[in-house]
Design a protein around this motif. Structure first.
Motif, PDB file in Angstrom:
ATOM      1  N   LYS A 270      -2.268   5.884  13.942  1.00 31.78           N
ATOM      2  CA  LYS A 270      -2.946   6.744  12.700  1.00 31.78           C
ATOM      3  C   LYS A 270      -2.885   5.487  11.892  1.00 31.78           C
ATOM      4  CE  LYS A 270      -3.147  11.255  11.213  1.00 31.78           C
ATOM      5  NZ  LYS A 270      -2.368  12.421  10.198  1.00 31.78           N
TER       6      LYS A 270
ATOM      7  N   VAL B 143       0.896  -0.963  -0.217  1.00 33.27           N
ATOM      8  CA  VAL B 143       0.257   0.394  -0.128  1.00 33.27           C
ATOM      9  C   VAL B 143       0.940   1.616  -0.065  1.00 33.27           C
ATOM     10  CG1 VAL B 143      -1.671   1.540   1.431  1.00 33.27           C
ATOM     11  CG2 VAL B 143      -2.075  -1.116   1.151  1.00 33.27           C
TER      12      VAL B 143
ATOM     13  N   LEU C  76       1.037   5.452   0.658  1.00 37.02           N
ATOM     14  CA  LEU C  76       0.473   6.406   1.446  1.00 37.02           C
ATOM     15  C   LEU C  76       1.016   7.658   1.579  1.00 37.02           C
ATOM     16  CD1 LEU C  76      -0.124   4.461   4.713  1.00 37.02           C
ATOM     17  CD2 LEU C  76      -1.287   4.507   2.955  1.00 37.02           C
ATOM     18  N   PRO C  77       0.727   8.422   0.844  1.00 36.04           N
ATOM     19  CA  PRO C  77       1.500   9.877   0.880  1.00 36.04           C
ATOM     20  C   PRO C  77       1.935  10.297   2.502  1.00 36.04           C
ATOM     21  CG  PRO C  77      -0.953  10.659   1.136  1.00 36.04           C
ATOM     22  CD  PRO C  77      -0.661   8.966   0.910  1.00 36.04           C
TER      23      PRO C  77
ATOM     24  N   ASN D 119       6.762   9.364  -0.573  1.00 39.60           N
ATOM     25  CA  ASN D 119       5.893   7.781  -0.296  1.00 39.60           C
ATOM     26  C   ASN D 119       6.618   7.307   0.629  1.00 39.60           C
ATOM     27  OD1 ASN D 119       3.597   9.134  -2.690  1.00 39.60           O
ATOM     28  ND2 ASN D 119       5.427   7.387  -3.770  1.00 39.60           N
TER      29      ASN D 119
ATOM     30  N   PHE E 133      -4.649   3.274   8.244  1.00 40.85           N
ATOM     31  CA  PHE E 133      -5.124   3.144   6.905  1.00 40.85           C
ATOM     32  C   PHE E 133      -5.243   1.950   6.528  1.00 40.85           C
ATOM     33  CE2 PHE E 133      -1.479  -0.285   6.473  1.00 40.85           C
ATOM     34  CZ  PHE E 133      -0.868  -0.021   7.672  1.00 40.85           C
TER      35      PHE E 133
ATOM     36  N   ASP F  57       0.694  13.147   5.215  1.00 44.68           N
ATOM     37  CA  ASP F  57      -0.397  12.933   6.236  1.00 44.68           C
ATOM     38  C   ASP F  57       0.346  12.590   7.405  1.00 44.68           C
ATOM     39  OD1 ASP F  57      -2.030  13.097   3.900  1.00 44.68           O
ATOM     40  OD2 ASP F  57      -2.548  11.134   4.278  1.00 44.68           O
TER      41      ASP F  57
ATOM     42  N   TRP G 278      -5.900  -1.645   5.205  1.00 49.14           N
ATOM     43  CA  TRP G 278      -4.352  -2.309   4.545  1.00 49.14           C
ATOM     44  C   TRP G 278      -5.608  -3.173   3.812  1.00 49.14           C
ATOM     45  CZ3 TRP G 278       0.237  -3.686   2.997  1.00 49.14           C
ATOM     46  CH2 TRP G 278       0.002  -5.150   2.766  1.00 49.14           C
TER      47      TRP G 278
END
Lengths: 149, 358
Positions: free
Chosen positions: A63, A47, A49-50, A140, A65, A53, A67
């Motif tokens: 946090k 995955v 993610l930026p 990333n 996310f 964040d 998955w």
């Protein structure tokens, strides 16, 4: 009726032929049924993610996310590093929550406890929380299943 | 006079083609024994009553319910708030399910303790055990359909439990969930089980069960069976049926009272990513299992605690299914020990359930 050198009678032969045919017929129907019933759901290999964040997370916070269909939990450790877990209890699959003041992960279903590194410490869970590999590349955050290159 | 003749003509026309008069004749001749345990004879028809209510209210709920991830919770909310009298229909469906399962347990325990499963009623008992499993599956699948926090966690746990079964476990979990995880697919699948697959099996087994009960007649308690003197009997039609109707009316009254004063609740829509909420509980009939899973340690000997629980339940279930064959000398010492086990089992299940609520 049985011929002199035959191993079985004509009736046995025909019954075997018919039975075999019926069996093959049944299998040829069952196979697609079974294929249909179990859908191809695979966990993601990775995955992306930026990182922006997650950059400003305080130590000892988490946090979530996504998955795949499961919650992933990204935790910022005290030394500023990150750890990623699959946020699912290893006992019976409930989603866990992180309690920052106690520095523990907790599963409400059957009162399972894990320490801040995801190691099971009390209650029924048999294994530590699953970890995910984590790397930062440019902007990333790349989260990979363990063992995926 | 003429009216009577028309009725008779219609009846004989039907009978000539269907042969149904055999059934009516049988029911007119059927006798129900009267003794101190006769009360238990009413539990079977009480289950039928609640099942009938489930079928009717279920048909009604299907008109508005939407079995998808996006719509399930809000369509139930719509039933509860917008549809005229929808809240009563759903409450009755939810409560009647509990009542039905409660009476299934009472029915089963009464048969266990009076040993009514003894020869020649072994198959009646076995079909009954299947009906029990189906009833529990109805409860389990129905619990998910409102798709709120509590039902999601209960389903995640419930569908993960079979994973511990050796060899086929992982497949069973995937089959139930429609994939690795509980998702919207699971919801749609559970809806299919609940309204289509389970009903077909239940009706078929119910037919077998009721047929066997008619074929064997009512069982007598052990002490009466050995006596020479004749037991008092009550004609099934109309005496016993009228008495059953009195019981039904009382039960319907109780059902509607609790449905109206304690209507079924609805939590906010489930979130697949959210942590399990505090204080999750399954339906009351799974509480003993829930408590076992909670208190068994993570490792026992060389096994996971939950694997051991599942294996225990599985073995218990198999023994339970074959109980009439195991308990083949009901009046002897072995039979008495099995009765004591029945009482211990009740104490254990009730004790665990109460413990889980503390």
């Amino acid at each position: 009726m049985k011929l002199r050198h035959s191993l079985f009678t004509r009736r046995q032969f025909l019954n075997g032929l018919l039975g075999g045919w019926l069996g093959a017929f049944a299998v040829s129907f069952l196979y697609p049924v079974l294929k249909f019933i179990f859908p191809p759901t695979r966990e993601p290999d990775e995955v992306i993610l930026p990182f922006a964040d997650f950059q400003d997370m305080e130590p000892n916070t988490v946090k979530n996310f996504a998955w795949g269909n499961k919650p992933g939990i990204l935790k910022r450790n005290n030394d500023g590093s990150y750890t990623a877990f699959v946020g699912v209890c290893t006992h019976l699959d409930c989603n866990v929550t992180y309690l920052p003041d106690q520095r523990k992960f907790y599963c409400a279903c059957h009162e399972g406890w894990y320490d801040e590194n995801g190691i099971h410490m009390a209650g029924p869970p048999p294994r530590p929380l699953r970890r995910l590999n984590l790397s930062i590349e440019g902007e990333n955050l790349i989260i990979k299943r363990e063992g995926v290159e | 006079m003429k009216e009577k003749k028309v009725k008779k003509d219609i009846r004989s026309w039907l009978d000539e083609r269907s042969g149904l008069s055999v059934v009516f004749h049988f029911l007119r001749e059927k006798k129900i024994p009267q003794h101190k345990h006769s009360l238990w004879y009413y539990t079977g028809s009480a289950i039928l009553l609640f099942f009938g209510i489930q079928v009717i209210t279920g048909f009604m709920l299907v008109f508005y319910y939407n079995p998808t991830l996006e719509e399930a919770n809000s369509s139930v909310a719509r039933i509860m708030t917008e549809i005229p009298l929808g809240w009563i229909i759903r409450s009755v469906h939810s409560w009647s399910a509990s009542f039905m399962i409660a009476f299934v347990f009472i029915h089963l325990l009464s048969i266990w303790i009076t040993k009514a499963y003894r020869k020649p009623r072994e198959l009646t008992w076995m079909s009954g055990v299947f009906l029990l499993v189906l009833s529990l599956l109805f409860g389990f699948t129905g619990y998910l359909l409102p798709w709120d926090d509590l039902s999601l966690s209960a389903t995640k746990v419930g569908t993960d439990i079979p994973r511990s079964i050796p060899v086929v476990g992982a497949w069973v979990t995937q089959f139930l969930r429609g994939g690795e995880d509980v998702t919207g697919d699971t919801l749609t699948r559970f809806f299919g089980f609940h309204v289509c697959i389970l009903p077909i099996f239940l009706f078929a087994l119910l037919a077998v069960h009721v047929y066997l009960v008619q074929k064997q007649g009512m069982s007598l308690p052990l002490d009466l069976e050995s006596k020479e003197e004749k037991v008092n009997e009550l004609p099934f039609w109309p005496n016993f049926v009228y008495r059953e109707m009195i019981v039904w009316l009382v039960l319907i009254g109780v059902l509607f009272t609790v449905s109206i004063f304690f209507p079924a609740s609805l939590e906010k829509a489930a979130d697949l990513m959210a942590p399990a909420p505090e204080g999750i509980k399954p339906e009351w009939y799974f509480l003993f299992l829930f408590q076992m899973l909670k208190i068994f340690p993570s490792k026992i000997l060389f096994m996971n605690g939950d694997t051991l629980v599942v294996l225990l339940i599985l073995l218990g279930g198999i023994a339970f299914f074959f109980l009439p064959l195991i308990d083949n000398k009901p009046t002897e010492r072995k039979g008495k020990i099995i009765t004591v086990i029945a009482y211990l089992f009740i104490i254990y299940a009730v004790g665990m359930s109460v413990w889980s609520l503390l």
